[in-house]
Scaffold this active site. Structure first.
Site, PDB file in Angstrom:
ATOM      1  N   ARG A   1      23.162  42.442  21.600  1.00  0.00           N
ATOM      2  CA  ARG A   1      22.394  43.350  22.403  1.00  0.00           C
ATOM      3  C   ARG A   1      22.376  44.931  22.423  1.00  0.00           C
ATOM      4  O   ARG A   1      21.584  45.790  22.575  1.00  0.00           O
ATOM      5  CB  ARG A   1      21.639  42.527  24.102  1.00  0.00           C
ATOM      6  CG  ARG A   1      20.706  43.379  24.724  1.00  0.00           C
ATOM      7  CD  ARG A   1      20.542  42.476  25.795  1.00  0.00           C
ATOM      8  NE  ARG A   1      19.779  43.083  26.869  1.00  0.00           N
ATOM      9  CZ  ARG A   1      18.426  42.669  26.679  1.00  0.00           C
ATOM     10  NH1 ARG A   1      17.542  41.917  26.060  1.00  0.00           N
ATOM     11  NH2 ARG A   1      17.249  43.420  27.463  1.00  0.00           N
TER      12      ARG A   1
ATOM     13  N   TYR B   1      21.957  53.285  27.995  1.00  0.00           N
ATOM     14  CA  TYR B   1      21.995  53.514  26.254  1.00  0.00           C
ATOM     15  C   TYR B   1      22.268  54.228  25.477  1.00  0.00           C
ATOM     16  O   TYR B   1      23.084  54.919  24.863  1.00  0.00           O
ATOM     17  CB  TYR B   1      21.966  52.651  26.108  1.00  0.00           C
ATOM     18  CG  TYR B   1      21.490  51.406  25.437  1.00  0.00           C
ATOM     19  CD1 TYR B   1      22.799  50.419  25.227  1.00  0.00           C
ATOM     20  CD2 TYR B   1      20.712  50.511  26.946  1.00  0.00           C
ATOM     21  CE1 TYR B   1      22.865  48.674  25.257  1.00  0.00           C
ATOM     22  CE2 TYR B   1      20.836  49.086  27.401  1.00  0.00           C
ATOM     23  CZ  TYR B   1      21.782  47.679  27.074  1.00  0.00           C
ATOM     24  OH  TYR B   1      22.072  46.996  27.534  1.00  0.00           O
TER      25      TYR B   1
ATOM     26  N   LYS C   1      13.525  37.643  31.488  1.00  0.00           N
ATOM     27  CA  LYS C   1      13.982  37.740  32.672  1.00  0.00           C
ATOM     28  C   LYS C   1      12.965  38.062  33.586  1.00  0.00           C
ATOM     29  O   LYS C   1      12.623  39.253  33.472  1.00  0.00           O
ATOM     30  CB  LYS C   1      15.355  38.872  31.970  1.00  0.00           C
ATOM     31  CG  LYS C   1      16.203  39.195  33.746  1.00  0.00           C
ATOM     32  CD  LYS C   1      17.084  39.884  33.622  1.00  0.00           C
ATOM     33  CE  LYS C   1      18.132  39.997  35.013  1.00  0.00           C
ATOM     34  NZ  LYS C   1      19.288  40.827  34.943  1.00  0.00           N
TER      35      LYS C   1
ATOM     36  N   ARG D   1      18.698  37.977  25.191  1.00  0.00           N
ATOM     37  CA  ARG D   1      19.699  37.423  25.870  1.00  0.00           C
ATOM     38  C   ARG D   1      19.648  36.291  25.528  1.00  0.00           C
ATOM     39  O   ARG D   1      18.940  35.789  24.808  1.00  0.00           O
ATOM     40  CB  ARG D   1      18.804  38.014  27.883  1.00  0.00           C
ATOM     41  CG  ARG D   1      18.442  38.661  28.099  1.00  0.00           C
ATOM     42  CD  ARG D   1      18.308  39.208  29.233  1.00  0.00           C
ATOM     43  NE  ARG D   1      17.785  39.464  30.024  1.00  0.00           N
ATOM     44  CZ  ARG D   1      16.334  40.702  29.737  1.00  0.00           C
ATOM     45  NH1 ARG D   1      15.394  40.111  28.891  1.00  0.00           N
ATOM     46  NH2 ARG D   1      16.246  42.041  30.723  1.00  0.00           N
TER      47      ARG D   1
ATOM     48  N   HIS E   1      13.064  46.163  29.880  1.00  0.00           N
ATOM     49  CA  HIS E   1      13.030  46.387  31.071  1.00  0.00           C
ATOM     50  C   HIS E   1      12.898  46.994  31.734  1.00  0.00           C
ATOM     51  O   HIS E   1      10.870  47.237  31.041  1.00  0.00           O
ATOM     52  CB  HIS E   1      14.338  47.661  30.841  1.00  0.00           C
ATOM     53  CG  HIS E   1      15.526  47.130  30.256  1.00  0.00           C
ATOM     54  ND1 HIS E   1      16.413  48.218  29.462  1.00  0.00           N
ATOM     55  CD2 HIS E   1      16.185  46.018  30.206  1.00  0.00           C
ATOM     56  CE1 HIS E   1      17.802  47.481  29.236  1.00  0.00           C
ATOM     57  NE2 HIS E   1      17.596  46.535  29.546  1.00  0.00           N
TER      58      HIS E   1
ATOM     59  N   HIS F   1      26.146  39.056  24.666  1.00  0.00           N
ATOM     60  CA  HIS F   1      25.160  41.080  25.045  1.00  0.00           C
ATOM     61  C   HIS F   1      25.561  41.386  23.861  1.00  0.00           C
ATOM     62  O   HIS F   1      25.033  42.859  24.421  1.00  0.00           O
ATOM     63  CB  HIS F   1      25.119  40.902  26.530  1.00  0.00           C
ATOM     64  CG  HIS F   1      24.788  41.242  26.935  1.00  0.00           C
ATOM     65  ND1 HIS F   1      23.148  40.398  27.339  1.00  0.00           N
ATOM     66  CD2 HIS F   1      24.278  42.061  28.058  1.00  0.00           C
ATOM     67  CE1 HIS F   1      22.531  40.639  28.510  1.00  0.00           C
ATOM     68  NE2 HIS F   1      22.591  42.467  28.427  1.00  0.00           N
TER      69      HIS F   1
END
Length: 377
Positions: free
Chosen positions: A283, A315, A210, A185, A306, A280
């Site tokens: 990403r 994805y 994150k 990110r 994640h 992004h």
């Protein structure tokens, strides 16, 4: 000669950094009672371990709610009940922006979710007798696919626009290569320090990503080579003080996330790519291209950081090219299919041999497709 669709670059000299604003703006909500409760709530969040980015995002949502309450003379938290919160939820649903479009469900969720935490804190601190937001049902978020996915050719076109002819261009090329190789990110990229990158082992340490979670991700050989070149040739020229940040601005300062996004949009514009988004997109491109080339979803989950595998599985729904390839290779109703040679009286042995030969042809075709898969080098 510029390539087809390429925009000509207009290089600008990095002028001295302008001074900051001479005066501070007066907050129109500063004198409201709800604002004082909001600031106390944010102090509690920071003490409890919430990140400053989370507080910054929730501040916008709570200030919007405070403005709505002030228009209806609701100045005390005790005056706000469950029906009033439901009325505010309907207000968000029926609100129309200046262009006539409604607020998305994601934006409505972002406006309402901070209220549940805010009123829970108010009840916990005994500022209100009960929590009126405890039974508020938040909008169900739709599972949208990423709006834009850059192809490998588009990513390479953007990377080529960062010409390493000066320290800034070399820094930008190393930065873009790192984004595409590691799927970081933008806030994680700007948070990298010199000691977070191990070019010998080709590893990048992401500290407090994150959710304030650390993780280690690999970096590709090409990206590692560009970062090493940047460290050897460009960063010493940009450095003006003892700063640990990996990527520096033209003024020798640590980068802000908005600065990175602006640079990415700039090179997308030069490459003639008119798609919304910036950091992004790299990403998304990294995750999608790796999945299309056979990477397991669990490894992509670790790369992206994640916590929930369901977030990563989005994805798998955007790899339509891979799905088409598998469909063409496995579906029985193909337009052109090699049929076994006809024989008037085929024996069982010859029929088995023909089926084995056909299976071998399909396996060979699959192997040729697999060998043709590649990642940028």
């Amino acid at each position: 000669m510029p390539r087809k669709g390429q925009r000509l670059k207009h290089r600008k000299v990095a002028w001295p950094k302008p001074p900051g604003p001479a005066h501070q703006r007066v907050d129109p909500l500063r004198s409201l009672p709800l604002t004082a409760y909001m600031e106390a709530h944010f102090d509690w969040m920071l003490v409890s371990g919430y990140s400053e980015d989370t507080v910054r995002a929730r501040r916008t949502s709570l200030r919007r709610f405070i403005v709505w309450c002030e228009e209806r003379a609701l100045r005390d938290p005790k005056d706000i009940t469950k029906p009033i919160l439901e009325r505010y939820q309907r207000h968000l649903f029926y609100y129309r922006k200046p262009d006539g479009k409604p607020i998305t469900l994601g934006s409505q969720f972002g406006c309402l979710a901070p209220l549940k935490t805010f009123f829970k804190w108010l009840a916990k601190e005994n500022h209100i007798p009960y929590n009126p937001a405890s039974e508020i049902a938040l909008p169900k978020l739709p599972k949208h696919l990423p709006r834009v996915i850059l192809s490998i050719q588009e990513v390479e076109a953007v990377l080529r626009e960062a010409e390493p002819t000066n320290p800034s261009g070399l820094r930008d090329r190393a930065m873009l290569e790192t984004l595409y190789s590691t799927a970081l990110r933008r806030m994680e990229l700007t948070g990298l320090a010199l000691y977070d990158v191990d070019l010998t082992r080709r590893l990048v340490m992401v500290r407090e990503g994150k959710g304030k979670k650390d993780r280690v991700v690999p970096i590709g050989e090409r990206a590692a080579a560009w970062v090493d070149k940047y460290l050897q040739e460009a960063r010493p020229q940009l450095l003006v003080a003892d700063i640990e940040a990996l990527f520096l601005t033209d003024y020798g300062e640590p980068m802000a996330p908005e600065y990175v996004a602006d640079r990415v949009r700039r090179y997308m514009h030069f490459a003639g790519i008119k798609k919304p988004g910036a950091c992004h997109l790299f990403r998304h491109a990294c995750a999608t291209h790796m999945l299309e080339n056979g990477a397991d979803t669990r490894f992509i989950q670790a790369l992206l950081g994640h916590a929930d595998i369901g977030t990563t599985q989005i994805y798998t729904r955007v790899s339509i090219d891979k799905l088409k390839e598998i469909h063409d290779a496995t579906h029985p109703a193909k337009a052109q299919r090699a049929a076994p040679p006809r024989r008037e009286s085929p024996s069982a042995e010859s029929l088995i041999n023909a089926l084995d030969a056909e299976a071998a042809q399909d396996d060979e075709a699959d192997l040729s497709v697999a060998s043709g898969r590649y990642l940028p080098v």
